[in-house]
Design a protein around this motif. Structure first.
Motif, PDB file in Angstrom:
ATOM      1  N   ALA A   1      15.033  28.579 -42.355  1.00  0.00           N
ATOM      2  CA  ALA A   1      15.653  29.696 -42.629  1.00  0.00           C
ATOM      3  C   ALA A   1      14.800  30.486 -43.445  1.00  0.00           C
ATOM      4  N   THR A   2      13.960  31.556 -43.137  1.00  0.00           N
ATOM      5  CA  THR A   2      12.967  32.271 -43.799  1.00  0.00           C
ATOM      6  C   THR A   2      13.555  32.780 -45.102  1.00  0.00           C
ATOM      7  N   GLY A   3      14.919  33.333 -44.989  1.00  0.00           N
ATOM      8  CA  GLY A   3      15.549  33.907 -46.320  1.00  0.00           C
ATOM      9  C   GLY A   3      15.870  32.939 -47.222  1.00  0.00           C
ATOM     10  N   ASP A   4      16.218  31.572 -46.928  1.00  0.00           N
ATOM     11  CA  ASP A   4      16.084  30.583 -47.811  1.00  0.00           C
ATOM     12  C   ASP A   4      14.937  30.180 -48.485  1.00  0.00           C
ATOM     13  N   LEU A   5      13.813  29.880 -47.460  1.00  0.00           N
ATOM     14  CA  LEU A   5      12.746  29.605 -48.175  1.00  0.00           C
ATOM     15  C   LEU A   5      12.183  30.839 -49.157  1.00  0.00           C
ATOM     16  N   LEU A   6      12.041  31.988 -48.754  1.00  0.00           N
ATOM     17  CA  LEU A   6      11.566  32.919 -49.592  1.00  0.00           C
ATOM     18  C   LEU A   6      12.160  32.805 -51.062  1.00  0.00           C
ATOM     19  N   ARG A   7      13.744  32.644 -50.973  1.00  0.00           N
ATOM     20  CA  ARG A   7      14.558  32.795 -52.150  1.00  0.00           C
ATOM     21  C   ARG A   7      14.082  31.540 -53.005  1.00  0.00           C
ATOM     22  N   ALA A   8      13.742  30.387 -52.517  1.00  0.00           N
ATOM     23  CA  ALA A   8      13.178  29.170 -53.195  1.00  0.00           C
ATOM     24  C   ALA A   8      12.055  29.479 -53.871  1.00  0.00           C
TER      25      ALA A   8
ATOM     26  N   GLY B   1      14.938  45.154 -49.774  1.00  0.00           N
ATOM     27  CA  GLY B   1      15.779  45.086 -48.419  1.00  0.00           C
ATOM     28  C   GLY B   1      14.424  45.379 -47.256  1.00  0.00           C
ATOM     29  N   ASP B   2      13.379  45.255 -47.481  1.00  0.00           N
ATOM     30  CA  ASP B   2      12.333  45.371 -46.527  1.00  0.00           C
ATOM     31  C   ASP B   2      11.952  44.285 -46.026  1.00  0.00           C
ATOM     32  N   LEU B   3      11.020  44.171 -45.021  1.00  0.00           N
ATOM     33  CA  LEU B   3      10.512  42.746 -44.383  1.00  0.00           C
ATOM     34  C   LEU B   3       9.599  42.459 -45.498  1.00  0.00           C
ATOM     35  N   VAL B   4       9.317  41.340 -45.782  1.00  0.00           N
ATOM     36  CA  VAL B   4       8.024  40.689 -46.552  1.00  0.00           C
ATOM     37  C   VAL B   4       7.094  40.753 -45.470  1.00  0.00           C
ATOM     38  N   PRO B   5       5.865  41.006 -45.893  1.00  0.00           N
ATOM     39  CA  PRO B   5       4.767  41.375 -45.065  1.00  0.00           C
ATOM     40  C   PRO B   5       4.504  39.726 -44.178  1.00  0.00           C
TER      41      PRO B   5
ATOM     42  N   ASP C   1      16.651  30.615 -38.467  1.00  0.00           N
ATOM     43  CA  ASP C   1      17.469  31.582 -38.948  1.00  0.00           C
ATOM     44  C   ASP C   1      16.651  32.525 -39.667  1.00  0.00           C
ATOM     45  N   GLY C   2      16.565  33.976 -39.448  1.00  0.00           N
ATOM     46  CA  GLY C   2      16.021  34.831 -39.980  1.00  0.00           C
ATOM     47  C   GLY C   2      14.457  35.146 -39.578  1.00  0.00           C
ATOM     48  N   PHE C   3      14.145  34.486 -38.737  1.00  0.00           N
ATOM     49  CA  PHE C   3      12.898  34.700 -38.047  1.00  0.00           C
ATOM     50  C   PHE C   3      13.021  34.172 -36.424  1.00  0.00           C
ATOM     51  N   PRO C   4      12.342  35.121 -35.687  1.00  0.00           N
ATOM     52  CA  PRO C   4      11.396  36.334 -35.924  1.00  0.00           C
ATOM     53  C   PRO C   4      12.526  37.445 -36.133  1.00  0.00           C
ATOM     54  N   ARG C   5      11.781  38.381 -36.976  1.00  0.00           N
ATOM     55  CA  ARG C   5      12.541  39.571 -37.411  1.00  0.00           C
ATOM     56  C   ARG C   5      11.874  41.086 -36.885  1.00  0.00           C
ATOM     57  N   ASP C   6      10.768  40.727 -36.193  1.00  0.00           N
ATOM     58  CA  ASP C   6      10.258  42.011 -35.553  1.00  0.00           C
ATOM     59  C   ASP C   6       9.345  41.430 -34.247  1.00  0.00           C
TER      60      ASP C   6
ATOM     61  N   ALA D   1       6.237  41.622 -33.849  1.00  0.00           N
ATOM     62  CA  ALA D   1       4.972  40.690 -34.028  1.00  0.00           C
ATOM     63  C   ALA D   1       5.137  39.402 -34.461  1.00  0.00           C
ATOM     64  N   GLN D   2       6.395  39.112 -34.948  1.00  0.00           N
ATOM     65  CA  GLN D   2       6.701  37.845 -35.510  1.00  0.00           C
ATOM     66  C   GLN D   2       7.366  37.046 -34.061  1.00  0.00           C
ATOM     67  N   ALA D   3       7.708  37.755 -33.262  1.00  0.00           N
ATOM     68  CA  ALA D   3       8.308  37.118 -31.996  1.00  0.00           C
ATOM     69  C   ALA D   3       6.972  36.483 -31.196  1.00  0.00           C
TER      70      ALA D   3
ATOM     71  N   GLY E   1      30.896  41.999 -49.879  1.00  0.00           N
ATOM     72  CA  GLY E   1      31.927  40.940 -50.597  1.00  0.00           C
ATOM     73  C   GLY E   1      31.176  39.762 -50.851  1.00  0.00           C
ATOM     74  N   ARG E   2      29.690  39.601 -50.428  1.00  0.00           N
ATOM     75  CA  ARG E   2      29.119  38.349 -50.560  1.00  0.00           C
ATOM     76  C   ARG E   2      28.518  38.206 -51.868  1.00  0.00           C
ATOM     77  N   GLY E   3      28.006  39.195 -52.564  1.00  0.00           N
ATOM     78  CA  GLY E   3      27.493  39.330 -53.777  1.00  0.00           C
ATOM     79  C   GLY E   3      26.006  38.675 -54.247  1.00  0.00           C
ATOM     80  N   ARG E   4      25.310  38.439 -53.025  1.00  0.00           N
ATOM     81  CA  ARG E   4      23.976  38.010 -53.531  1.00  0.00           C
ATOM     82  C   ARG E   4      23.192  38.955 -54.319  1.00  0.00           C
ATOM     83  N   ALA E   5      22.041  38.646 -54.751  1.00  0.00           N
ATOM     84  CA  ALA E   5      21.212  39.544 -55.660  1.00  0.00           C
ATOM     85  C   ALA E   5      20.830  40.689 -55.090  1.00  0.00           C
TER      86      ALA E   5
ATOM     87  N   ASN F   1      19.384  49.787 -46.414  1.00  0.00           N
ATOM     88  CA  ASN F   1      18.146  49.679 -45.924  1.00  0.00           C
ATOM     89  C   ASN F   1      17.926  48.512 -45.158  1.00  0.00           C
ATOM     90  N   ARG F   2      18.472  47.254 -45.654  1.00  0.00           N
ATOM     91  CA  ARG F   2      18.301  46.125 -44.660  1.00  0.00           C
ATOM     92  C   ARG F   2      19.053  46.353 -43.131  1.00  0.00           C
ATOM     93  N   LEU F   3      20.115  47.201 -43.085  1.00  0.00           N
ATOM     94  CA  LEU F   3      20.663  47.324 -41.857  1.00  0.00           C
ATOM     95  C   LEU F   3      19.836  48.301 -41.099  1.00  0.00           C
TER      96      LEU F   3
HETATM   97  P1  ADP Z   1      20.006  38.427 -44.411  1.00  0.00           P
HETATM   98  O1  ADP Z   1      20.224  37.583 -42.882  1.00  0.00           O
HETATM   99  O2  ADP Z   1      21.581  38.428 -44.940  1.00  0.00           O
HETATM  100  O3  ADP Z   1      19.319  39.709 -44.207  1.00  0.00           O
HETATM  101  P2  ADP Z   1      18.012  36.570 -45.085  1.00  0.00           P
HETATM  102  O4  ADP Z   1      18.254  35.540 -46.157  1.00  0.00           O
HETATM  103  O5  ADP Z   1      17.748  36.110 -43.752  1.00  0.00           O
HETATM  104  O6  ADP Z   1      19.429  37.465 -45.321  1.00  0.00           O
HETATM  105  O7  ADP Z   1      17.031  37.536 -45.780  1.00  0.00           O
HETATM  106  C1  ADP Z   1      16.862  38.070 -46.985  1.00  0.00           C
HETATM  107  C2  ADP Z   1      15.613  38.794 -47.160  1.00  0.00           C
HETATM  108  O8  ADP Z   1      14.485  37.959 -46.988  1.00  0.00           O
HETATM  109  C3  ADP Z   1      15.180  39.873 -46.226  1.00  0.00           C
HETATM  110  O9  ADP Z   1      15.761  41.129 -46.451  1.00  0.00           O
HETATM  111  C4  ADP Z   1      13.871  40.076 -46.174  1.00  0.00           C
HETATM  112  O10 ADP Z   1      13.230  40.820 -47.192  1.00  0.00           O
HETATM  113  C5  ADP Z   1      13.169  38.642 -46.513  1.00  0.00           C
HETATM  114  N1  ADP Z   1      12.776  37.992 -45.162  1.00  0.00           N
HETATM  115  C6  ADP Z   1      13.752  37.007 -44.516  1.00  0.00           C
HETATM  116  N2  ADP Z   1      13.310  36.422 -43.437  1.00  0.00           N
HETATM  117  C7  ADP Z   1      12.127  37.397 -43.440  1.00  0.00           C
HETATM  118  C8  ADP Z   1      11.052  37.380 -42.395  1.00  0.00           C
HETATM  119  N3  ADP Z   1      11.065  36.494 -41.063  1.00  0.00           N
HETATM  120  N4  ADP Z   1      10.066  38.414 -42.298  1.00  0.00           N
HETATM  121  C9  ADP Z   1      10.088  39.213 -43.260  1.00  0.00           C
HETATM  122  N5  ADP Z   1      11.015  39.191 -44.483  1.00  0.00           N
HETATM  123  C10 ADP Z   1      11.799  38.186 -44.164  1.00  0.00           C
END
Ligand code: ADP
Length: 187
Positions: free
Chosen positions: A30-37, A56-60, A86-91, A93-95, A128-132, A141-143
């Motif tokens: 899960a890229t989101g979890d990995l990034l938050r760690a 709420g932007d994609l990380v490069p 989970d959370g990858f690919p997100r565009d 280029a990633q796919a 309702g989730r309340g994450r940072a 923006n994320r949507l």
């Molecule tokens: P959610 O599914 O609720 O958006 P995630 O935990 O998947 O939550 O992602 C949180 C944030 O982490 C994203 O808004 C983005 O900034 C970053 N992120 C996660 N996965 C990717 C990814 N594959 N590429 C770029 N940024 C990512």
């Protein structure tokens, strides 16, 4: 079993991963979890990623790619029976990069599970989730980013014959049941 979970933020992908891991024995990347760690540990990668996540932007991609390669390497070393992303690919280029990585090791995706949830339900869940990063502006923006960059993957994977839709509303158990119906076919 090699699968990708696809869906808008708040569509419930993360909620289902534990049950899928337990039943099919496949770990989650899960890229989101990995990034938050990385952010929590205040690593250089985390410091680079944080402003994008907060907005709420994609990380490069160059930041995310190394994490994915690392994750796949660890899974290969652990001899895991596949994976779920989970959370990858997100565009696109990633796919395409994921396809190339998996082609190289001769382990293509089996299917992509798309969580169908409508827009209003999603906004309500995220608020309702309340994450940072779950404040109203970041959510909007994320949507937007999801619609513009991630949603085209529905078409991408449909064309490859990999997309399976699962209705993402109802109880957690009901959604889990629908997922099992799909995954049992390929397990
Ligand atoms: P959610 O599914 O609720 O958006 P995630 O935990 O998947 O939550 O992602 C949180 C944030 O982490 C994203 O808004 C983005 O900034 C970053 N992120 C996660 N996965 C990717 C990814 N594959 N590429 C770029 N940024 C990512």
């Amino acid at each position: 079993m090699r699968i990708v979970l696809l869906g808008a933020p708040g569509s419930g992908k993360g909620t289902q991963t534990d049950a899928i891991t337990e039943r099919y024995g496949i770990p989650t990347v899960a890229t989101g979890d990995l990034l938050r760690a990385e952010v929590a540990a205040n690593t250089e990668l985390g410091q680079q990623a944080k402003p994008y996540m907060d907005a709420g932007d994609l990380v490069p991609f160059d930041i995310v790619l190394g994490m994915i390669e690392n994750g796949l390497k660890k899974l290969a070393e652990a001899n895991s029976n596949g994976f779920m992303m989970d959370g990858f690919p997100r565009d696109l280029a990633q796919a395409e990069a994921l396809d190339q990585l998996l082609d190289k090791i001769n382990q293509p995706l089996d299917l992509v599970l798309f969580f169908e949830v409508d827009y209003e339900e999603i906004v309500g869940r995220l608020l309702g989730r309340g994450r940072a990063d779950d404040n109203e502006e970041t959510i909007r923006n994320r949507l937007r980013v999801y619609e513009e960059k991630t949603a085209p993957l529905i078409e991408y994977y449909t064309r490859k014959g990999l997309l399976r839709k699962v209705k993402g509303t109802g109880t957690i158990d009901a959604i889990g049941e629908r997922i099992r119906a799909v995954l049992d076919e390929i397990a």
